[in-house]
Design a protein around this motif. Structure first.
Motif, PDB file in Angstrom:
ATOM      1  N   LYS A  69     -42.161  11.275   6.459  1.00  0.00           N
ATOM      2  CA  LYS A  69     -42.401  12.537   5.759  1.00  0.00           C
ATOM      3  C   LYS A  69     -42.108  12.223   4.307  1.00  0.00           C
ATOM      4  N   GLY A  70     -43.155  12.013   3.525  1.00  0.00           N
ATOM      5  CA  GLY A  70     -42.974  11.485   2.173  1.00  0.00           C
ATOM      6  C   GLY A  70     -42.484  10.057   2.302  1.00  0.00           C
ATOM      7  N   ASP A  71     -41.320   9.752   1.725  1.00  0.00           N
ATOM      8  CA  ASP A  71     -40.757   8.402   1.856  1.00  0.00           C
ATOM      9  C   ASP A  71     -39.601   8.366   2.851  1.00  0.00           C
ATOM     10  N   GLN A  72     -39.370   9.471   3.562  1.00  0.00           N
ATOM     11  CA  GLN A  72     -38.262   9.573   4.506  1.00  0.00           C
ATOM     12  C   GLN A  72     -38.742   9.287   5.927  1.00  0.00           C
ATOM     13  N   PRO A  73     -38.187   8.243   6.590  1.00  0.00           N
ATOM     14  CA  PRO A  73     -38.588   7.966   7.965  1.00  0.00           C
ATOM     15  C   PRO A  73     -38.051   9.029   8.923  1.00  0.00           C
ATOM     16  N   PHE A  74     -38.804   9.263  10.008  1.00  0.00           N
ATOM     17  CA  PHE A  74     -38.361  10.201  11.030  1.00  0.00           C
ATOM     18  C   PHE A  74     -38.735   9.674  12.409  1.00  0.00           C
ATOM     19  N   VAL A  75     -38.093  10.241  13.440  1.00  0.00           N
ATOM     20  CA  VAL A  75     -38.409   9.940  14.828  1.00  0.00           C
ATOM     21  C   VAL A  75     -38.802  11.243  15.501  1.00  0.00           C
ATOM     22  N   GLN A  76     -39.780  11.150  16.403  1.00  0.00           N
ATOM     23  CA  GLN A  76     -40.190  12.302  17.207  1.00  0.00           C
ATOM     24  C   GLN A  76     -40.363  11.849  18.646  1.00  0.00           C
ATOM     25  N   ASP A  77     -39.658  12.485  19.559  1.00  0.00           N
ATOM     26  CA  ASP A  77     -39.826  12.196  20.977  1.00  0.00           C
ATOM     27  C   ASP A  77     -41.195  12.713  21.407  1.00  0.00           C
ATOM     28  N   LEU A  78     -41.892  11.957  22.219  1.00  0.00           N
ATOM     29  CA  LEU A  78     -43.246  12.314  22.649  1.00  0.00           C
ATOM     30  C   LEU A  78     -43.263  12.866  24.077  1.00  0.00           C
ATOM     31  N   GLY A  79     -42.229  13.611  24.436  1.00  0.00           N
ATOM     32  CA  GLY A  79     -42.153  14.184  25.768  1.00  0.00           C
ATOM     33  C   GLY A  79     -41.742  13.177  26.817  1.00  0.00           C
ATOM     34  N   SER A  80     -40.926  12.215  26.410  1.00  0.00           N
ATOM     35  CA  SER A  80     -40.493  11.144  27.313  1.00  0.00           C
ATOM     36  C   SER A  80     -39.640  11.697  28.444  1.00  0.00           C
ATOM     37  N   THR A  81     -39.611  10.972  29.539  1.00  0.00           N
ATOM     38  CA  THR A  81     -38.819  11.373  30.709  1.00  0.00           C
ATOM     39  C   THR A  81     -37.327  11.348  30.408  1.00  0.00           C
ATOM     40  N   ASN A  82     -36.837  10.301  29.779  1.00  0.00           N
ATOM     41  CA  ASN A  82     -35.400  10.132  29.533  1.00  0.00           C
ATOM     42  C   ASN A  82     -34.938  10.618  28.169  1.00  0.00           C
ATOM     43  N   GLY A  83     -35.850  11.062  27.323  1.00  0.00           N
ATOM     44  CA  GLY A  83     -35.489  11.574  26.008  1.00  0.00           C
ATOM     45  C   GLY A  83     -35.173  10.478  25.002  1.00  0.00           C
ATOM     46  N   THR A  84     -34.949  10.910  23.780  1.00  0.00           N
ATOM     47  CA  THR A  84     -34.603  10.023  22.672  1.00  0.00           C
ATOM     48  C   THR A  84     -33.297  10.506  22.071  1.00  0.00           C
ATOM     49  N   LEU A  85     -32.339   9.601  21.963  1.00  0.00           N
ATOM     50  CA  LEU A  85     -31.042   9.949  21.381  1.00  0.00           C
ATOM     51  C   LEU A  85     -30.921   9.323  20.003  1.00  0.00           C
ATOM     52  N   LEU A  86     -30.501  10.122  19.046  1.00  0.00           N
ATOM     53  CA  LEU A  86     -30.230   9.654  17.692  1.00  0.00           C
ATOM     54  C   LEU A  86     -28.729   9.758  17.487  1.00  0.00           C
ATOM     55  N   ASN A  87     -28.087   8.606  17.339  1.00  0.00           N
ATOM     56  CA  ASN A  87     -26.630   8.556  17.155  1.00  0.00           C
ATOM     57  C   ASN A  87     -25.911   9.350  18.249  1.00  0.00           C
ATOM     58  N   GLY A  88     -26.421   9.225  19.483  1.00  0.00           N
ATOM     59  CA  GLY A  88     -25.775   9.840  20.637  1.00  0.00           C
ATOM     60  C   GLY A  88     -26.218  11.244  20.982  1.00  0.00           C
ATOM     61  N   ALA A  89     -27.017  11.886  20.139  1.00  0.00           N
ATOM     62  CA  ALA A  89     -27.455  13.263  20.387  1.00  0.00           C
ATOM     63  C   ALA A  89     -28.942  13.302  20.708  1.00  0.00           C
ATOM     64  N   HIS A  90     -29.318  14.085  21.726  1.00  0.00           N
ATOM     65  CA  HIS A  90     -30.739  14.253  22.058  1.00  0.00           C
ATOM     66  C   HIS A  90     -31.442  14.930  20.895  1.00  0.00           C
TER      67      HIS A  90
END
Length: 121
Positions: A69-90
């Motif tokens: 988003k601009g020059d800032q990286p981001f992560v987006q979960d794509l509806g995964s079964t096990n989810g995506t944790l960022l620094n321990g938080a879903h």
């Protein structure tokens, strides 16, 4: 003088060239693998259509998207079964910073931001 969309995109690309972002696998079979986030979006998953294919049964075929988003990286979960944790938080979607830890199934990934040539933070 007004800036058009193409000029803004080129400006974002120039910023990304000064500040390059990588994702590194921290554990498991792919430990040490680094992948540059050098395009608008990168899909991580075990499916053949993912940009970064990691054959790990605990991640989905298209598990998460890494983008900017601009020059800032981001992560987006794509509806995964096990989810995506960022620094321990879903997280469904979140901005990323240098050193952030992503967990996708059993995979542990680290976000690395490098300034200029070879300078790692």
């Amino acid at each position: 003088m007004a800036l058009d969309r193409d000029s803004l995109l080129r400006g974002d690309e120039a910023q990304r060239q000064l500040q390059r972002t990588f994702v590194r696998v921290e554990s498991g079979f792919y430990e040490g693998l680094e992948w540059p986030l050098d395009r608008a979006s990168t899909v991580i998953g075990r499916g053949r259509t993912a940009d970064l294919v990691l054959s790990e049964v605990t991640i989905s075929r298209a598990h998460a998207l890494l983008g900017f988003k601009g020059d800032q990286p981001f992560v987006q979960d794509l509806g995964s079964t096990n989810g995506t944790l960022l620094n321990g938080a879903h997280e469904q979607q979140a901005l990323l910073r240098d050193g952030d830890e992503l967990r996708m199934g059993r995979l542990v990934l680290r976000i690395l931001v490098r300034q200029g040539e070879g300078d790692v933070h």
